[in-house]
Scaffold this motif. Structure first.
Motif, PDB file in Angstrom:
ATOM      1  N   PRO A  74       0.819  -1.220   0.000  1.00 37.17           N
ATOM      2  CA  PRO A  74       0.000   0.000   0.000  1.00 37.17           C
ATOM      3  C   PRO A  74       0.848   1.262   0.000  1.00 37.17           C
ATOM      4  N   SER A  75       0.371   2.295  -0.687  1.00 37.05           N
ATOM      5  CA  SER A  75       1.073   3.581  -0.664  1.00 37.05           C
ATOM      6  C   SER A  75       0.079   4.689  -0.988  1.00 37.05           C
ATOM      7  N   ALA A  76       0.450   5.900  -0.585  1.00 38.04           N
ATOM      8  CA  ALA A  76      -0.388   7.059  -0.879  1.00 38.04           C
ATOM      9  C   ALA A  76      -0.511   7.259  -2.393  1.00 38.04           C
ATOM     10  N   GLU A  77       0.563   6.974  -3.115  1.00 32.94           N
ATOM     11  CA  GLU A  77       0.551   7.175  -4.581  1.00 32.94           C
ATOM     12  C   GLU A  77      -0.466   6.237  -5.231  1.00 32.94           C
ATOM     13  N   LEU A  78      -0.470   4.976  -4.810  1.00 30.79           N
ATOM     14  CA  LEU A  78      -1.406   4.019  -5.422  1.00 30.79           C
ATOM     15  C   LEU A  78      -2.850   4.327  -5.019  1.00 30.79           C
ATOM     16  N   LEU A  79      -3.047   4.807  -3.782  1.00 32.27           N
ATOM     17  CA  LEU A  79      -4.401   5.210  -3.387  1.00 32.27           C
ATOM     18  C   LEU A  79      -4.883   6.362  -4.264  1.00 32.27           C
ATOM     19  N   ALA A  80      -3.967   7.285  -4.582  1.00 31.85           N
ATOM     20  CA  ALA A  80      -4.345   8.413  -5.446  1.00 31.85           C
ATOM     21  C   ALA A  80      -4.747   7.914  -6.839  1.00 31.85           C
ATOM     22  N   GLU A  81      -4.091   6.831  -7.308  1.00 32.03           N
ATOM     23  CA  GLU A  81      -4.498   6.239  -8.601  1.00 32.03           C
ATOM     24  C   GLU A  81      -5.920   5.698  -8.523  1.00 32.03           C
ATOM     25  N   LEU A  82      -6.234   5.062  -7.396  1.00 29.95           N
ATOM     26  CA  LEU A  82      -7.601   4.540  -7.219  1.00 29.95           C
ATOM     27  C   LEU A  82      -8.618   5.676  -7.214  1.00 29.95           C
ATOM     28  N   VAL A  83      -8.272   6.766  -6.531  1.00 29.85           N
ATOM     29  CA  VAL A  83      -9.164   7.931  -6.465  1.00 29.85           C
ATOM     30  C   VAL A  83      -9.473   8.421  -7.872  1.00 29.85           C
ATOM     31  N   LYS A  84      -8.429   8.478  -8.693  1.00 27.44           N
ATOM     32  CA  LYS A  84      -8.600   8.960 -10.073  1.00 27.44           C
ATOM     33  C   LYS A  84      -9.568   8.033 -10.836  1.00 27.44           C
ATOM     34  N   GLU A  85      -9.377   6.733 -10.672  1.00 27.73           N
ATOM     35  CA  GLU A  85     -10.244   5.761 -11.371  1.00 27.73           C
ATOM     36  C   GLU A  85     -11.698   5.936 -10.917  1.00 27.73           C
TER      37      GLU A  85
END
Ligand SMILES: NC(=O)c1ccc[n+]([C@@H]2O[C@H](COP(=O)([O-])OP(=O)(O)OC[C@H]3O[C@@H](n4cnc5c(N)ncnc54)[C@H](OP(=O)(O)O)[C@@H]3O)[C@@H](O)[C@H]2O)c1
Length: 310
Positions: free
Chosen positions: A260-271
């Motif tokens: 898990p990372s903040a960067e990957l969570l931000a990718e999910l948010v975008k999706e």
């Protein structure tokens, strides 16, 4: 504060009264709007130690959360009181949780209710990570075993959005829902011989990618891997590969571990905000009923995600 967890490793989860945590330097205190239930929650509560060892008792369960920042510790700059956030932390089946500002945390998506974002972190990050690890970029055929649950419903959508052709395997008829999520074909393993159908009607030469969310042992995983052609990739999220990273009988095996990372969570948010990823919450339960919900999920039958409301 009210929380749900265990007083001893492997004990039956119960409602607990535990001290309300406080944010230390660099930390946020989050008032939990909802916690997402994942299969790993029961594994952690059983005392099966991860890389960081056994957590202290009593153990508040849960790793996924969404909520609002209630207080910030010294030195916090990225978030302010009242911000809607979501991510991963230890002990989220509770009224409050403390998270590091630099941890796997992100502003919540706008396109869904805050409580719904609690369903995303573990399963969404796993879906995203598996597709990246398997090199799915577009045009691949992807056989997905266990497609109806948390990871499966996200992975079906993200893979289809990348123009992969998803053959989704479920137990029970889930063809309508998974079709809406973008699956090209859905096979009900209780009604059909999956291997026969894939070989006969779908991919006689084998699929490009297998994602097996279900097999617990190497034999079952190997049987599914037979449906992948030479040069393809076979991923297990349950550590069922014989040798991670090795090419076994022409197919690369991957034992996936989510990072898990903040960067990957931000990718999910975008999706989510762009409408590529929809979050299917199957059930919402109050905190007191979390033990029963955890027990139900352990016995199988997940359809999308279950969230807990403190
Ligand atoms: N390695 C990692 O980093 C990582 C990360 C996340 C998750 N995981 C693991 O990945 C697995 C899936 O996670 P999840 O969150 O998606 O779990 P989940 O929400 O419980 O979903 C699992 C799904 O698989 C279905 N299923 C079980 N046996 C099946 C079979 N033989 N054929 C077809 N479908 C079957 C279940 O429904 P039925 O019981 O009705 O068939 C359920 O819909 C779990 O074991 C989890 O621990 C690993």
């Amino acid at each position: 504060m009210r929380a749900v967890g265990v007083k001893d490793y492997g004990a039956t989860p119960e409602l607990l009264d535990v001290p309300k945590p406080a944010a230390g330097p660099g930390q946020l205190l989050v008032r939990v709007e909802a916690a997402g239930i994942n299969p790993v929650d029961a594994i952690i509560a059983s005392g099966a130690s991860g890389s960081s060892g056994r957590p202290p008792l009593p153990l508040v369960m849960g790793v996924d959360f969404a909520g609002r920042v209630e207080a910030v510790g010294q030195g916090v700059t990225r978030y302010a009181v009242g911000d809607p956030v979501f991510g991963r932390a230890a002990g989220t089946y509770a009224e409050y949780v403390v998270v590091d500002e630099t941890g796997p945390l992100s502003p919540a998506p706008d396109a869904v209710e805050l409580k719904t974002a609690a369903a995303l972190p573990t399963a969404g990050l796993t879906a995203l990570g598996v597709l990246d690890a398997a090199g799915v970029r577009g045009g691949e055929s992807l056989l997905l075993i266990g497609a109806a649950g948390g990871v499966g419903t996200f992975l079906t959508q993200l893979a289809s959005a990348r123009d992969a052709r998803v053959v989704a395997v479920t137990r029970g008829d889930e063809s309508v829902r998974l079709g809406l999520f973008g699956a090209a074909v859905t096979i009900d393993a209780t009604a059909e011989d999956v291997a026969g159908r894939v070989r006969r009607e779908e991919y006689p030469e084998g699929v490009d990618v297998l994602v097996d969310l279900v097999s617990q042992d190497a034999e079952a995983f190997e049987a599914n891997k037979e449906l992948v052609h030479d040069g393809g990739v076979a991923v297990s999220t349950r550590g069922a590969t014989r040798e991670h990273g090795k090419v076994q009988s022409g197919v690369e095996e991957l034992a996936f571990r989510m990072q898990p990372s903040a960067e990957l969570l931000a990718e999910l948010v975008k999706e989510v905000d762009e409408g590529t990823l929809r979050v299917f919450v199957e059930e919402e339960v109050p905190l007191e009923q979390a033990p029963q919900a955890v027990a139900r999920i352990q016995h199988g039958g997940a359809r999308g995600k279950t969230i807990v409301k403190p």
